[in-house]
Design an enzyme around this catalytic site. Structure first.
Site, short mmCIF file in Angstrom:
data_model
loop_
_atom_site.label_atom_id
_atom_site.label_comp_id
_atom_site.label_asym_id
_atom_site.label_seq_id
_atom_site.Cartn_x
_atom_site.Cartn_y
_atom_site.Cartn_z
N ASP A 16 0.45 5.63 -4.43
CA ASP A 16 1.39 6.74 -4.60
C ASP A 16 2.34 6.92 -3.41
O ASP A 16 3.24 7.76 -3.46
CB ASP A 16 0.64 8.05 -4.87
N GLY A 28 -8.98 10.39 -4.51
CA GLY A 28 -9.40 11.79 -4.34
C GLY A 28 -8.58 12.55 -3.32
O GLY A 28 -8.55 13.77 -3.33
N CYS A 50 7.81 -16.11 -11.55
CA CYS A 50 8.53 -16.81 -10.47
C CYS A 50 8.54 -16.00 -9.17
O CYS A 50 9.03 -16.48 -8.15
CB CYS A 50 9.95 -17.17 -10.91
N CYS A 105 12.35 -10.54 -15.87
CA CYS A 105 12.97 -11.16 -14.71
C CYS A 105 14.45 -11.48 -14.98
O CYS A 105 14.81 -11.91 -16.08
CB CYS A 105 12.22 -12.45 -14.40
N THR A 122 -12.71 8.60 -2.04
CA THR A 122 -12.87 7.36 -2.79
C THR A 122 -14.30 7.19 -3.26
O THR A 122 -15.24 7.58 -2.56
CB THR A 122 -12.46 6.12 -1.95
N SER A 123 -14.46 6.59 -4.44
CA SER A 123 -15.80 6.32 -4.96
C SER A 123 -16.36 5.04 -4.36
O SER A 123 -17.52 4.72 -4.60
CB SER A 123 -15.75 6.20 -6.49
N PRO A 158 -4.10 12.33 -11.09
CA PRO A 158 -5.53 12.19 -11.41
C PRO A 158 -6.14 11.02 -10.66
O PRO A 158 -5.45 10.05 -10.34
CB PRO A 158 -5.53 11.91 -12.92
N ASP A 159 -7.45 11.13 -10.35
CA ASP A 159 -8.12 9.95 -9.81
C ASP A 159 -8.52 9.06 -10.98
O ASP A 159 -8.06 9.26 -12.11
CB ASP A 159 -9.28 10.33 -8.87
N PHE A 160 -9.34 8.06 -10.74
CA PHE A 160 -9.66 7.11 -11.80
C PHE A 160 -10.96 7.43 -12.52
O PHE A 160 -11.05 7.35 -13.74
CB PHE A 160 -9.72 5.68 -11.22
N ARG A 161 -12.00 7.81 -11.74
CA ARG A 161 -13.35 7.82 -12.31
C ARG A 161 -14.00 9.20 -12.42
O ARG A 161 -15.15 9.29 -12.86
CB ARG A 161 -14.26 6.89 -11.49
N HIS A 215 -4.18 -1.96 -2.19
CA HIS A 215 -3.93 -2.25 -3.60
C HIS A 215 -2.44 -2.24 -3.91
O HIS A 215 -2.05 -2.03 -5.05
CB HIS A 215 -4.69 -1.26 -4.49
N CYS A 236 14.16 -17.74 -16.49
CA CYS A 236 12.81 -17.15 -16.34
C CYS A 236 12.76 -15.87 -17.16
O CYS A 236 13.61 -15.00 -16.99
CB CYS A 236 12.50 -16.85 -14.88
N ASN A 259 -4.50 3.72 -2.47
CA ASN A 259 -3.59 4.46 -3.34
C ASN A 259 -2.23 3.78 -3.43
O ASN A 259 -1.78 3.13 -2.50
CB ASN A 259 -3.45 5.90 -2.84
P1 OAD Z 1 -12.03 6.91 -7.92
O1 OAD Z 1 -11.48 7.73 -9.05
O2 OAD Z 1 -12.92 5.79 -8.27
O3 OAD Z 1 -12.81 7.85 -6.91
C1 OAD Z 1 -12.25 9.03 -6.42
C2 OAD Z 1 -13.31 9.78 -5.62
O4 OAD Z 1 -12.71 10.92 -5.06
C3 OAD Z 1 -14.50 10.24 -6.44
O5 OAD Z 1 -15.69 10.06 -5.72
C4 OAD Z 1 -14.19 11.74 -6.66
O6 OAD Z 1 -15.35 12.53 -6.80
C5 OAD Z 1 -13.50 12.07 -5.37
N1 OAD Z 1 -12.56 13.20 -5.46
C6 OAD Z 1 -11.73 13.55 -6.45
N2 OAD Z 1 -10.96 14.59 -6.10
C7 OAD Z 1 -11.34 14.93 -4.84
C8 OAD Z 1 -10.92 15.92 -3.91
N3 OAD Z 1 -9.93 16.78 -4.17
N4 OAD Z 1 -11.51 15.94 -2.69
C9 OAD Z 1 -12.51 15.07 -2.38
N5 OAD Z 1 -12.94 14.11 -3.23
C10 OAD Z 1 -12.36 14.03 -4.43
O7 OAD Z 1 -10.76 6.42 -7.07
P2 OAD Z 1 -10.72 5.24 -5.99
O8 OAD Z 1 -11.98 5.17 -5.22
O9 OAD Z 1 -9.47 5.43 -5.23
O10 OAD Z 1 -7.18 0.41 -8.40
O11 OAD Z 1 -10.60 3.98 -6.93
C11 OAD Z 1 -10.47 2.69 -6.38
C12 OAD Z 1 -9.56 1.82 -7.22
O12 OAD Z 1 -10.01 1.80 -8.56
C13 OAD Z 1 -8.14 2.31 -7.29
O13 OAD Z 1 -7.36 1.90 -6.20
C14 OAD Z 1 -7.66 1.74 -8.60
C15 OAD Z 1 -8.89 1.80 -9.46
O14 OAD Z 1 -9.04 0.76 -10.36
C16 OAD Z 1 -5.95 0.10 -8.94
O15 OAD Z 1 -5.48 0.73 -9.81
C17 OAD Z 1 -5.23 -1.06 -8.42
#
Ligand code: OAD
Length: 297
Positions: free
Chosen positions: A129, A45, A157, A178, A220-221, A53-56, A146, A183, A127
């Site tokens: 990034d 987030g 390997c 690789c 973060t969620s 984009p975020d994930f969820r 991560h 390998c 993140n």
């Molecule tokens: P999530 O997508 O699960 O959560 C992002 C959170 O940020 C959510 O609660 C959103 O509501 C909030 N959000 C989005 N935009 C925002 C903004 N501009 N300001 C404030 N809040 C905002 O992402 P992560 O918690 O980072 O792993 O997900 C954890 C892990 O799940 C990631 O590292 C990834 C994924 O599987 C890997 O890919 C290795």
């Protein structure tokens, strides 16, 4: 790494350490010199304003928008067993997410400003990034829990693979193999997939949140373990501030938790205003990303 869904408890209790459960009180706590060991914890987030984009998040999150990749389920793109069978979907995403295409947000710059003022003990980020480094947070106080796109190796390997060739493969969306004789393992960026262990730096520094005098949780969620446990490791009485669009984990249930349920950028700007740092913050951010990008975000 595994999934988890923490429950929320609603407790409106008076503060013990802060004068109030507000950003103004957090700013006063910092200005009074009580926060010399700030620990920040970040997730996707904090980077959405940069265009990643975020994930969820419903609708816009990466996991909602992967139909084009024909995955058995969205998280499969980050599962090591699936990658072994079919690395192509990950490489489609890698091209889109590769560092260099994005600039830090003002929330990243705020964390860099804390570091510049010697107040940041450590940043734990989920993140991949690399935008914290791009904003100027020193690499030796960043724990990329991560992993990141900064390096890559063979999944069999473990031989490292050269950066320049990796960039070419990512641009073509072509999974590299690789280069070691004999390998033929697949090469993957050093990102932690589901089913893989987190890097040793995470475990080596897991004691640090318990030494914090202020914890900041941003974007973060808190739905992936073991990262999601980190805010709970803060000592009782240590203020924890959540900058997120909604409540997550158990943030808000302790007497000195402060919830800033807004965008990370709006939240850090508000805290910076209370601190009297807003001009410094804006100047620092524009110096990093340039005026055009600052206006775009
Ligand atoms: P999530 O997508 O699960 O959560 C992002 C959170 O940020 C959510 O609660 C959103 O509501 C909030 N959000 C989005 N935009 C925002 C903004 N501009 N300001 C404030 N809040 C905002 O992402 P992560 O918690 O980072 O792993 O997900 C954890 C892990 O799940 C990631 O590292 C990834 C994924 O599987 C890997 O890919 C290795």
């Amino acid at each position: 790494m595994g999934q988890d869904n923490s429950s929320l408890v609603d407790d409106d209790i008076p503060p013990e350490t802060l004068s109030d459960r507000t950003l103004a009180a957090v700013a006063k706590y910092i200005k009074d010199g009580k926060a010399q060991n700030i620990v920040a914890m970040t997730g996707a987030g904090i980077s959405t304003a940069a265009g990643i984009p975020d994930f969820r998040s419903p609708g816009t999150g990466l996991y909602n928008n992967l139909a084009r990749l024909n995955l058995p389920h969205p998280e499969a793109v980050f599962e090591i067993d699936f990658f072994r069978e079919n690395p192509a979907p990950f490489y489609v995403l890698a091209r889109e997410l590769y560092p260099g295409n994005f600039s830090p947000t003002i929330a990243h710059a705020f964390i860099a400003l804390l570091a510049k003022r010697n107040l940041l003990r450590m940043l734990f980020t989920q993140n991949i990034d690399c935008l914290e480094r791009a904003a100027g947070v020193p690499g030796d106080i960043i724990v990329e829990a991560h992993g990141s796109f900064a390096s890559q190796r063979c999944i069999d390997c473990k031989t490292p693979f050269p950066d320049r060739e990796m960039r070419e493969h990512v641009e073509l969306g072509d999974p590299p193999s690789c280069a070691q004789p004999g390998c033929e393992g697949l090469v993957k960026p050093d990102i932690v997939f589901f089913g893989e262990q987190l890097p040793s730096t995470f475990f080596d520094n897991r004691h640090v949140p318990a030494e914090a005098d202020l914890v900041l949780v941003l974007g973060t969620s808190l739905s992936v373990q073991p990262f999601a446990l980190l805010p709970g490791l803060a000592r009782e009485g240590v203020p924890r501030v959540l900058f997120n669009l909604q409540r997550v984990g158990d943030l808000g249930t302790r007497p000195d938790d402060v919830l800033c349920l807004d965008s990370c950028d709006a939240g850090v700007r508000r805290l910076a205003e209370h601190l009297g740092w807003i001009d410094d913050l804006e100047d620092m951010w524009v110096a990093i990303v340039g005026e055009e990008e600052a206006a775009r975000q």
